[in-house]
Each structure stands twice: as C-alpha cells, then as structure tokens.
Design a protein around this motif. Structure first.
Motif, PDB file in Angstrom:
ATOM      1  N   LYS A 142       0.824  -1.206   0.000  1.00  0.00           N
ATOM      2  CA  LYS A 142       0.000   0.000   0.000  1.00  0.00           C
ATOM      3  C   LYS A 142       0.859   1.257   0.000  1.00  0.00           C
ATOM      4  O   LYS A 142       0.476   2.278  -0.530  1.00  0.00           O
ATOM      5  N   THR A 143       2.040   1.162   0.613  1.00  0.00           N
ATOM      6  CA  THR A 143       2.922   2.314   0.646  1.00  0.00           C
ATOM      7  C   THR A 143       3.332   2.700  -0.763  1.00  0.00           C
ATOM      8  O   THR A 143       3.313   3.859  -1.128  1.00  0.00           O
ATOM      9  N   ARG A 144       3.682   1.708  -1.548  1.00  0.00           N
ATOM     10  CA  ARG A 144       4.093   2.007  -2.919  1.00  0.00           C
ATOM     11  C   ARG A 144       2.945   2.675  -3.666  1.00  0.00           C
ATOM     12  O   ARG A 144       3.123   3.649  -4.360  1.00  0.00           O
ATOM     13  N   THR A 145       1.748   2.165  -3.442  1.00  0.00           N
ATOM     14  CA  THR A 145       0.573   2.751  -4.097  1.00  0.00           C
ATOM     15  C   THR A 145       0.420   4.196  -3.625  1.00  0.00           C
ATOM     16  O   THR A 145       0.230   5.101  -4.420  1.00  0.00           O
ATOM     17  N   ALA A 146       0.566   4.371  -2.302  1.00  0.00           N
ATOM     18  CA  ALA A 146       0.353   5.701  -1.734  1.00  0.00           C
ATOM     19  C   ALA A 146       1.345   6.692  -2.302  1.00  0.00           C
ATOM     20  O   ALA A 146       0.979   7.792  -2.704  1.00  0.00           O
ATOM     21  N   ASP A 147       2.608   6.287  -2.370  1.00  0.00           N
ATOM     22  CA  ASP A 147       3.627   7.230  -2.829  1.00  0.00           C
ATOM     23  C   ASP A 147       3.467   7.569  -4.302  1.00  0.00           C
ATOM     24  O   ASP A 147       3.945   8.585  -4.764  1.00  0.00           O
TER      25      ASP A 147
ATOM     26  N   ASN B 158      -3.569   6.543  -3.737  1.00  0.00           N
ATOM     27  CA  ASN B 158      -4.136   6.046  -2.486  1.00  0.00           C
ATOM     28  C   ASN B 158      -5.579   6.489  -2.297  1.00  0.00           C
ATOM     29  O   ASN B 158      -5.879   7.652  -2.479  1.00  0.00           O
TER      30      ASN B 158
ATOM     31  N   CYS C  99      -5.740   4.421   3.102  1.00  0.00           N
ATOM     32  CA  CYS C  99      -5.064   5.133   4.198  1.00  0.00           C
ATOM     33  C   CYS C  99      -5.579   4.650   5.542  1.00  0.00           C
ATOM     34  O   CYS C  99      -4.810   4.445   6.486  1.00  0.00           O
TER      35      CYS C  99
ATOM     36  N   SER D  74       6.292  16.618   4.828  1.00  0.00           N
ATOM     37  CA  SER D  74       6.670  15.967   3.569  1.00  0.00           C
ATOM     38  C   SER D  74       8.056  16.375   3.076  1.00  0.00           C
ATOM     39  O   SER D  74       8.763  15.573   2.474  1.00  0.00           O
TER      40      SER D  74
ATOM     41  N   THR E 107       3.397   6.626   4.285  1.00  0.00           N
ATOM     42  CA  THR E 107       2.890   7.446   3.179  1.00  0.00           C
ATOM     43  C   THR E 107       2.739   8.886   3.638  1.00  0.00           C
ATOM     44  O   THR E 107       2.429   9.133   4.802  1.00  0.00           O
ATOM     45  N   GLN E 108       2.942   9.827   2.712  1.00  0.00           N
ATOM     46  CA  GLN E 108       2.759  11.244   3.047  1.00  0.00           C
ATOM     47  C   GLN E 108       1.360  11.716   2.652  1.00  0.00           C
ATOM     48  O   GLN E 108       1.056  12.904   2.748  1.00  0.00           O
ATOM     49  N   ASP E 109       0.537  10.780   2.204  1.00  0.00           N
ATOM     50  CA  ASP E 109      -0.823  11.162   1.821  1.00  0.00           C
ATOM     51  C   ASP E 109      -1.525  11.795   3.021  1.00  0.00           C
ATOM     52  O   ASP E 109      -1.604  11.198   4.098  1.00  0.00           O
TER      53      ASP E 109
END
Ligand SMILES: NC(=O)C1=CN([C@@H]2O[C@H](COP(=O)(O)OP(=O)(O)OC[C@H]3O[C@@H](n4cnc5c(N)ncnc54)[C@H](OP(=O)(O)O)[C@@H]3O)[C@@H](O)[C@H]2O)C=CC1
Ligand SMILES: N[C@@H](CCC(=O)OP(=O)(O)O)C(=O)O
Length: 433
Positions: free
Chosen positions: A6-11, A15, A20, A168, A200-202
C-alpha cells in the motif's frame, strides 16, 4: 507485507481514503502490541535502548546526511523559503546534537510508576496515584527532522508507542533517522513497531490517524493553520494540540526602557521562525520610550505594521489590517498596537492570542501579578523573552512541543506530559456500607 504494498501505491499518488485507513489501522494495531512489551520494560532497559539508538544514528550519519541532501535539493527545487530550508538542514554537528538529545532523554528519570500522591481516606482505604504511559501516541509535525528523534525518544522513555507523521519536505531524512533509531532500540529488545513512521505522506492518512478512536490513544498535532483546520474537522481521538504561536509582549507604562528594548528585540529577532517568537507588540500609551523600542526593531530589519497610534511613533511603520492581529508571521514582521493600560492589553490578548506564550515587561509587581493571573495562555512571563518557551529551557530535557490547549498538559510537553495515571487502592477488607 500488506502495508508495504500500500505504501508504494500511496507514494505514487493512487491512495484512496480507505487504503489510508487500512494503513493506519494496521500500524496502530502493531504499535499497540509493541507498547504492551514496552510497558513492562525496566527503567534501565529503556535507557539502554535509547543509548543504542543514539549510537546507531551516529553510525548511520553518512546515510542520514545523504537522505537529507535529497530533501534539501528537492526543497530548493520547489522554492522552499530559506528559513524552512534551515529547519530541514542536517549536518554532522546537528546530527550529533540529535544523538546527544536522545542520550539526554535516556538519562532523565523514568516517569512510569512514579507516585504522584498518596492519601488515606476515612474508610481506611489507602489511595495512590501512579504514572502510567498513555499508550499509542500519534504525532503529526513539521519538516524538522530532529522532531522525529525527539518524539521517538520521549515516547519510548515514557513507555508509549509512537506513530510518527513528519512533514513531507523531510520525508527522506525522517525515514533514514527512523531506520537508524529502530535498528538501535531493536538491538536491545524493543519491538521495532513501538516507534513507527507513517509510510505514506498522503494527507488522507493524517485524517485516518485523527479518526482512529480506540486504536490511537492521543494525537499530538504540531503545526500551523492548515493542520488546525484538519484537526478541527476530523479529530475523534483526544488531541494534545501543539499549534500556532501568536505570542504577545506587552510593554507596560512602568517598564525599564532598556529592558523593554532588549526583550522586544530578542522576542522577535532571535529566531523569527519558531512558535515562541513574538508576533504582536503592545505598547502602553504611557510608556515613555516606545519610539526607541520600535526604532530598534526597524533598525534590526523588522517590518512593523501598526495601528494609527503606533504609526505616529515612526514613519517607517506600515498599516496593520484586521488580519494582522491574528497572523503568525514566523518572519521578521511584527504587528504593533498602542494600548491604554493593562486592561486594554489584557483585552487585546484575550481576543487575539493562540494560547501559547504571552509576556509583560514592567517594574510594577502588581501589574505583573495581574497579567500572570489573568492571561489565559499556557505560558505567561514577566520580564522575559517569549523565546524561552522551550522544554530544554524549562529544564525538561527535551520537548514534544508547546501544548496550546487547556487540558492534560500545557506549555512544554516532555516525559510527564506523555503519561496519565491510575489510582491504586489498597484495602484491608473494607466493604462499602
Ligand atoms: N506549538 C508548538 O509546539 C509548535 C508549533 N509550531 C507551529 O507550526 C507551524 C509551522 O510549521 P509548518 O511547517 O508551517 O507546519 P504545517 O502546519 O504546514 O505542517 C505541519 C504538519 O501538519 C501536516 N498538515 C498540515 N496541513 C495539513 C492538512 N490539511 N491535512 C493533513 N496534514 C496537514 C503537514 O503535512 P504535509 O507534509 O503534508 O505538509 C505536516 O506534517 C507554525 O504555525 C508554528 O507555530 C511549530 C513548532 C512547534
Ligand atoms: N521550542 C523550541 C522549538 C520550536 C520549534 O520547534 O520551532 P519550529 O522551527 O517552528 O519547528 C525552541 O524554542 O527552540
């Protein structure tokens, strides 16, 4: 592991809010499990783990500094202001300072288990209040990498698990620092999940942290207006707010002129970008040296925006708009008003302060006593610069930040502020009549 995917998706920016929420819930569950291990660790073991974290950070200096260079390059390319770049920047010396601060926290007394008070009530029961960790603390903070280490160290020392979400612009520095910190503590038996960094920075993940009631025990938001708004909209978890500092200094009629000038200059110009910097100067109409004070600030390169009476003091002072009285400039800019006595100063502060730090400069003890009693901010000062608003300066070793709310802990928050307590009741067989 699911979180990594999920992190890769988020970055990559794909996301969804529910991704999240899943990330935050997974991290929180892991953190809560780790916290139960941490809660049972001895004072000496936690201190040992922190010393190992400091050593790991010193050893990983090349990787951490390389990560920081990446952040600085991105910051420059994105036009980050010099003051922000300075907050973001690490060098050998600052990194050593970060490691030393962790060692300093290790040497502070462990608050967990400390007896707060003890009493015996008419029923014969003996009551003891004892400090315990809060549990899992979520911390959302600005792009200053040292906060990652300070917050991690303070949480660990006080037996709390932490879920860290830094700014971020500092993402690479934070990841490198966090990796070294957890490697160090894990070598001494602390589960790595005790101190987690949001992968994630989302910003949707910030919303999910704020809504994770029952999984996150307390949120510490440390930031400005945009974060305040988000917290107000989304928070379902208890919040220990560390928010903006619209700090006032009131120069009373009986202030010593030299002291007034020195403190006004220091409160504004020592470091303009910190939350304890003065943002509004209130000059008493009967203070005889107001012109000197404003001239000193203008000569030091500060832009002044005043009301009509302040503008009459010096032609270099611009016009303050209504908005100026509620603005945290974090820069060499200051709003200035002339007020008619202590009551008018108290009224202005009550209307415009953010509850952080307010100061009075006066030789009149009665006026000072009224100011300290009546101003409702976390920190109130007499004859001192608001730039002293700092856990280190208050003798607390370090700080998560300055709490600006009214509950639980106020002002600089360190180990004690990261604990709650339980009542322990000792009886000898009492049944309630
Ligand atoms: N009271 C205290 O102890 C302290 C207060 N401050 C205050 O912090 C402010 C300066 O810091 P600044 O860098 O501007 O901090 P910001 O308020 O811009 O950001 C702080 C953190 O909050 C996040 N954030 C901001 N807005 C939102 C949002 N709408 N939704 C989700 N997350 C959000 C940021 O994330 P993102 O990375 O996405 O931007 C960042 O992690 C000043 O007001 C200062 O007074 C600073 C230090 C200590
Ligand atoms: N209270 C501390 C830190 C303040 C702070 O964190 O400021 P900032 O540069 O906004 O992150 C001090 O006075 O140095």
């Amino acid at each position: 592991m699911d979180i990594e995917l999920k992190t890769r998706t988020a970055d990559s920016g794909q996301n969804t809010p529910s991704d999240c929420e899943q990330i935050v819930h997974d991290l929180a569950r892991a953190g809560r499990k780790a916290q139960r291990v941490l809660a049972l660790m001895s004072d000496a073991d936690k201190a040992d783990a922190l010393r190992a974290a400091a050593a790991a950070i010193r050893k990983a200096a090349p990787e951490i500094l390389a990560a920081n260079t990446k952040d600085l390059d991105a910051g420059k390319a994105n036009g980050l202001a010099p003051a922000m770049l300075d907050r973001l920047m690490l060098d050998e010396q600052r990194l050593d300072g970060i490691a030393s601060a962790i060692e300093n926290v290790a040497s502070l007394p462990d608050p967990v288990g400390q007896e707060i008070d003890r009493s015996t009530v008419p029923s014969g029961l003996e009551l003891v209040r004892r400090r315990i960790p809060i549990g899992l603390i979520g911390i959302i903070y600005e792009s200053r990498p040292n906060v990652t280490a300070d917050a991690a160290a303070l949480c660990l020392r006080s037996g709390n698990a932490a879920l860290l979400r830094g700014g971020s612009e500092a993402v690479n520095s934070n990841r490198a620092l966090h990796a070294a910190f957890t490697e160090g503590v894990a070598s001494k038996g602390v589960p790595a999940e005790a101190i987690q960094l949001m992968p994630t920075q989302d910003r949707a993940a910030v919303g999910a942290m704020l809504k994770a009631a029952g999984l996150v025990d307390m949120i510490v938001p440390r930031g400005g207006k945009s974060l305040v708004e988000r917290v107000q909209n989304d928070a379902r978890v208890p919040v220990l707010a560390h928010l903006d500092g619209i700090c006032h200094t009131y120069i009373h009629a009986a202030a010593d002129p030299e002291m007034a000038k020195k403190l006004a200059l220091n409160a504004k110009m020592r470091r303009t970008g910190i939350c304890g910097a003065m943002e509004t100067l209130l000059l008493d109409a009967n203070f005889p040296a107001s012109q000197d004070v404003v001239a000193a600030l203008l000569d030091a390169g500060c832009e002044l925006r005043g009301d009509a009476r302040a503008r009459a003091l010096d032609s270099r002072i611009g016009t303050a708009s209504d908005e100026d009285w509620d603005t945290e400039y974090l820069d060499a800019v200051l709003s200035v008003a002339v007020v008619d006595g202590l009551d008018a100063a108290l009224e202005h502060i009550a209307l415009h302060s953010s509850g952080h730090t307010e100061a009075i400069v006066t030789a009149d003890q009665a006026a000072a006593a009224r100011f300290l009693a009546e101003v409702d901010s976390a920190i109130v000062m007499h004859n001192a610069s608001s730039q002293f608003a700092d856990g280190g300066e208050f003798g607390l070793g370090a700080e998560i930040g300055i709490a600006t709310g009214r509950l639980h802990a106020r002002g600089p928050v360190a180990l004690e502020g990261l604990t709650t307590y339980k009542w322990q009741v000792h009886g000898t067989g009492q049944a309630r009549p």
